[in-house]
Design an enzyme around this catalytic site. Structure first.
Site: not given
Length: 302
Positions: A149, A174, A243, A269
């Site tokens: 990212r 994240k 991205h 993720h």
């Protein structure tokens, strides 16, 4: 709303930052979303949070939707509301969470834009003619090599690189999650070219891998602008943002390996459903190949 209700909201935002260690961006989003809810409560003359009922929240979300707020933004507002009411429940300040069974309107899933392999090669095989371009190419190689990212690349420190092992560690991805990622040979070569130059410009106490001419960590906006500049200078017509390199990494890897779980791990993720969007991209590619190659699929010209 009552001073007590205002204090409860302030306390929640404070513990979100200090105890939960949420990022400043997350805290800012929660504050903005919950201020919208507070405004609705004031409009309805609700003085305390326990007065807000399920039907009130549904009305609030419906009004926000009619005013043009996207499904994604509404989902984020509901998430902030659920978290806040879970905090109030935990502290015995309310007896129910009015957001528990409220859902935002569904929105069609937008497929991410990606580059094909030839476009990636055109972007990354271009020659460099300055120290800054050596740095920039190294950044772009890492984006595509490891699927980072933008925030992860900007936050990367020297201590998180292992050139010998050809890997890097994302310390605070994240959701505050860490992961170890491989670095491809092209990106390793770019790092080995950039790091000696970095030593000559970085300030002595600067830990960042990528630094500006002033020797300080390069910010996210600066990285975006450097990619724009690189594309214009190299005559690349597509508008490419950082991205897109991450999306291209995921799409190309899935297309070659068909290993959805591995791609999920590499991207960081939490939910495999987020990764599954790349299977749609892969199917689109396969369908295009089918349409061109299968003798019974070709359309006859009239």
């Amino acid at each position: 709303m009552s001073p007590k209700a205002e204090a409860q909201l302030a306390d929640f935002l404070e513990q979100l930052s200090s105890q939960k260690r949420a990022s400043a961006h997350t805290v800012s989003n929660y504050r903005r979303d919950l201020n919208q809810l507070r405004g609705y409560c004031q409009h309805k003359n609700l003085q305390d949070w326990h007065e807000l009922q399920n039907h009130d929240l549904r009305s609030h979300i419906a009004l926000r939707h009619r005013n043009g707020l996207s499904s994604k933004s509404l989902q984020r507002e509901l998430s902030a509301t659920r978290s806040f009411y879970n905090y109030l429940l935990k502290n015995g300040l309310v007896t129910l969470n009015p957001a528990q069974h409220v859902k935002a309107p569904k929105q069609a899933r937008k497929l991410p834009n990606t580059l094909d392999v030839d476009q990636i090669n055109g972007l990354l095989d271009a020659a460099t003619d300055s120290v800054l371009e050596i740095r920039d190419l190294c950044m772009f190689e890492l984006f595509y090599s490891s699927g980072l990212r933008l925030s992860e690349l900007a936050g990367l420190d020297l201590t998180e690189l292992d050139i010998r092992d050809q890997s890097l560690r994302v310390v605070n991805g994240k959701g505050g999650k860490s992961r170890i990622l491989p670095i491809g040979k092209k990106a390793i070569a770019a790092l080995e070219k950039w790091l000696p130059y970095r030593q000559t410009v970085a300030q002595p106490d600067e830990p960042a891998v990528f630094v500006s001419k002033q020797g300080k960590r390069l910010g996210q906006r600066s990285i975006q602008l450097r990619l724009d500049l690189w594309c214009k200078k190299k005559g690349i017509p597509e508008h490419i943002h950082p991205h897109m390199l991450r999306h291209s990494f995921a799409s190309h890897l899935l297309e070659s390996s068909q290993d959805l779980r591995a791609v999920q791990e590499l991207l960081g993720h939490s939910n495999i459903g987020t990764t599954q969007i790349y299977t749609h991209l892969d199917f689109n590619h396969l369908a295009a190949v089918y349409d061109k190659a299968h003798p019974r699929a070709k359309k006859k010209s009239l």
